[in-house]
Design a protein around this motif. Structure first.
Motif, PDB file in Angstrom:
ATOM      1  N   SER A  96     -40.881  46.158 -27.765  1.00 12.83           N
ATOM      2  CA  SER A  96     -41.230  46.400 -26.435  1.00 12.83           C
ATOM      3  C   SER A  96     -39.970  46.335 -25.669  1.00 12.83           C
ATOM      4  O   SER A  96     -40.052  45.058 -24.924  1.00 12.83           O
ATOM      5  N   PRO A  97     -39.411  47.087 -25.453  1.00 10.94           N
ATOM      6  CA  PRO A  97     -38.370  47.057 -24.271  1.00 10.94           C
ATOM      7  C   PRO A  97     -38.859  46.729 -23.099  1.00 10.94           C
ATOM      8  O   PRO A  97     -37.919  46.124 -22.088  1.00 10.94           O
ATOM      9  N   ILE A  98     -39.857  47.232 -22.495  1.00  9.28           N
ATOM     10  CA  ILE A  98     -40.405  46.908 -21.349  1.00  9.28           C
ATOM     11  C   ILE A  98     -40.593  45.557 -20.949  1.00  9.28           C
ATOM     12  O   ILE A  98     -40.232  44.901 -20.029  1.00  9.28           O
ATOM     13  N   ASP A  99     -41.255  44.916 -22.063  1.00  7.72           N
ATOM     14  CA  ASP A  99     -41.374  43.302 -22.026  1.00  7.72           C
ATOM     15  C   ASP A  99     -40.092  42.635 -22.106  1.00  7.72           C
ATOM     16  O   ASP A  99     -40.037  41.647 -21.224  1.00  7.72           O
ATOM     17  N   ALA A 100     -39.143  43.216 -22.730  1.00  9.69           N
ATOM     18  CA  ALA A 100     -37.936  42.498 -22.908  1.00  9.69           C
ATOM     19  C   ALA A 100     -37.249  42.602 -21.618  1.00  9.69           C
ATOM     20  O   ALA A 100     -36.595  41.503 -21.101  1.00  9.69           O
ATOM     21  N   ALA A 101     -37.344  43.632 -20.825  1.00  9.95           N
ATOM     22  CA  ALA A 101     -36.521  43.913 -19.431  1.00  9.95           C
ATOM     23  C   ALA A 101     -37.054  42.937 -18.509  1.00  9.95           C
ATOM     24  O   ALA A 101     -36.229  42.284 -17.730  1.00  9.95           O
ATOM     25  N   ARG A 102     -38.427  42.902 -18.303  1.00  8.41           N
ATOM     26  CA  ARG A 102     -39.299  41.826 -17.583  1.00  8.41           C
ATOM     27  C   ARG A 102     -38.740  40.543 -17.854  1.00  8.41           C
ATOM     28  O   ARG A 102     -38.447  39.799 -17.004  1.00  8.41           O
ATOM     29  N   LEU A 103     -38.536  39.880 -19.092  1.00  5.79           N
ATOM     30  CA  LEU A 103     -38.138  38.691 -19.625  1.00  5.79           C
ATOM     31  C   LEU A 103     -36.491  38.676 -19.392  1.00  5.79           C
ATOM     32  O   LEU A 103     -36.255  37.388 -18.995  1.00  5.79           O
ATOM     33  N   LEU A 104     -35.902  39.429 -19.416  1.00  8.03           N
ATOM     34  CA  LEU A 104     -34.494  39.461 -18.981  1.00  8.03           C
ATOM     35  C   LEU A 104     -34.247  39.066 -17.387  1.00  8.03           C
ATOM     36  O   LEU A 104     -33.387  38.241 -17.062  1.00  8.03           O
ATOM     37  N   GLN A 119     -37.385  31.708 -22.918  1.00  9.33           N
ATOM     38  CA  GLN A 119     -37.191  33.238 -22.550  1.00  9.33           C
ATOM     39  C   GLN A 119     -36.439  33.768 -23.441  1.00  9.33           C
ATOM     40  O   GLN A 119     -36.751  35.139 -23.944  1.00  9.33           O
ATOM     41  N   ILE A 120     -35.414  33.326 -24.018  1.00 15.00           N
ATOM     42  CA  ILE A 120     -34.385  33.923 -24.901  1.00 15.00           C
ATOM     43  C   ILE A 120     -35.215  34.457 -26.298  1.00 15.00           C
ATOM     44  O   ILE A 120     -35.079  35.437 -26.810  1.00 15.00           O
ATOM     45  N   ASP A 121     -35.990  33.331 -26.835  1.00 15.92           N
ATOM     46  CA  ASP A 121     -36.829  33.547 -27.712  1.00 15.92           C
ATOM     47  C   ASP A 121     -37.888  34.523 -27.724  1.00 15.92           C
ATOM     48  O   ASP A 121     -38.016  35.540 -28.688  1.00 15.92           O
ATOM     49  N   ARG A 122     -38.408  34.592 -26.728  1.00  8.79           N
ATOM     50  CA  ARG A 122     -39.516  35.856 -26.224  1.00  8.79           C
ATOM     51  C   ARG A 122     -38.590  37.040 -26.106  1.00  8.79           C
ATOM     52  O   ARG A 122     -39.387  38.005 -26.590  1.00  8.79           O
ATOM     53  N   ILE A 123     -37.420  37.097 -25.656  1.00 19.33           N
ATOM     54  CA  ILE A 123     -36.566  38.333 -25.590  1.00 19.33           C
ATOM     55  C   ILE A 123     -36.239  38.865 -26.935  1.00 19.33           C
ATOM     56  O   ILE A 123     -36.671  39.854 -27.180  1.00 19.33           O
ATOM     57  N   ASP A 125     -37.939  38.209 -29.670  1.00 15.44           N
ATOM     58  CA  ASP A 125     -39.214  38.788 -30.307  1.00 15.44           C
ATOM     59  C   ASP A 125     -39.496  40.110 -29.868  1.00 15.44           C
ATOM     60  O   ASP A 125     -40.010  40.915 -30.346  1.00 15.44           O
ATOM     61  N   ALA A 126     -39.355  40.400 -28.883  1.00 16.27           N
ATOM     62  CA  ALA A 126     -39.663  41.755 -28.010  1.00 16.27           C
ATOM     63  C   ALA A 126     -39.005  42.661 -28.425  1.00 16.27           C
ATOM     64  O   ALA A 126     -39.169  43.793 -28.718  1.00 16.27           O
ATOM     65  N   LEU A 127     -37.558  42.409 -28.633  1.00 16.51           N
ATOM     66  CA  LEU A 127     -36.635  43.426 -29.321  1.00 16.51           C
ATOM     67  C   LEU A 127     -36.535  43.655 -30.654  1.00 16.51           C
ATOM     68  O   LEU A 127     -35.700  44.147 -31.276  1.00 16.51           O
ATOM     69  N   ARG A 128     -37.060  42.692 -31.225  1.00 18.84           N
ATOM     70  CA  ARG A 128     -36.935  42.452 -32.850  1.00 18.84           C
ATOM     71  C   ARG A 128     -35.532  42.205 -33.273  1.00 18.84           C
ATOM     72  O   ARG A 128     -34.926  42.772 -33.843  1.00 18.84           O
ATOM     73  N   LEU A 129     -34.769  41.392 -32.418  1.00 21.21           N
ATOM     74  CA  LEU A 129     -33.534  40.891 -32.740  1.00 21.21           C
ATOM     75  C   LEU A 129     -33.358  39.947 -33.783  1.00 21.21           C
ATOM     76  O   LEU A 129     -34.072  39.159 -33.776  1.00 21.21           O
TER      77      LEU A 129
END
Length: 129
Positions: A96-104, A119-123, A125-129
Motif C-alpha cells: 500500500s504505497p498510499i499508506d506508506a506515504a501517509r506514514l512517511l 512508524q518505520i516498521d509500519r512503512i 510493512d506497507a511497502l513490503r520491504l
C-alpha cells in the motif's frame, strides 16, 4: 511489391504496440520502483544515523525533507503514473504505497524515538520491504 507493404504494416504495428507498452507500462512501473527503492535507501540511512554517536539527532531537517519528498513522489507515482492493473497487483500483494506515504509524512514530523521505530516498521510493512 505487395510483400513490402505487408512488411511495412507489420513493422508499423509492432513499433506502435511496443511504444505504447514501454511508454504507458514499463516507464511508470520502473519509476514507481525507483521511488520505492529511494524510500528503502532513506530508511536504511536513517538506521545508520540512529546507530551513530548522535542518536538523539538522527532525524534532522535533511531527513525530514527527504521523507516528505519521498512521500509526495511515491503517492504521485502510484496515483498518476502506475497502470490500473499494476495497482490491483500491488493490492493483491498487500502493498500500500498510499499508506506508506501517509506514514512517511508522520515519520517526518515525529520526534519521539519509540514512535519513529514503530512508524518505520509500519512503512516497511506497507511497502513490503
Amino acid at each position: 511489391m505487395k510483400l513490402i507493404y505487408i512488411a511495412a504494416f507489420v513493422s508499423f504495428v509492432s513499433g506502435a504496440f511496443g511504444y505504447i507498452i514501454v511508454r504507458f507500462w514499463v516507464i511508470p512501473i520502473t519509476r514507481y520502483r525507483k521511488h520505492k527503492q529511494g524510500v528503502a535507501a532513506t530508511l536504511s540511512r536513517y538506521a545508520d544515523a540512529r546507530t551513530s554517536e548522535n542518536a538523539g539527532d538522527a532525524i534532522t531537517e535533511d531527513f525530514s525533507a527527504a521523507l516528505r519528498k519521498h512521500a509526495a513522489d511515491l503517492s504521485d507515482a502510484f496515483n498518476l503514473d502506475v497502470p490500473h492493473w499494476y495497482r490491483m497487483l500491488l493490492k493483491s500483494r498487500g502493498e500500500s504505497p498510499i499508506d506508506a506515504a501517509r506514514l512517511l509524512m508522520k515519520l517526518a514530523n515525529t520526534r519521539i524515538a519509540a514512535h519513529r521505530e514503530r512508524q518505520i516498521d509500519r512503512i516497511r510493512d506497507a511497502l513490503r520491504l
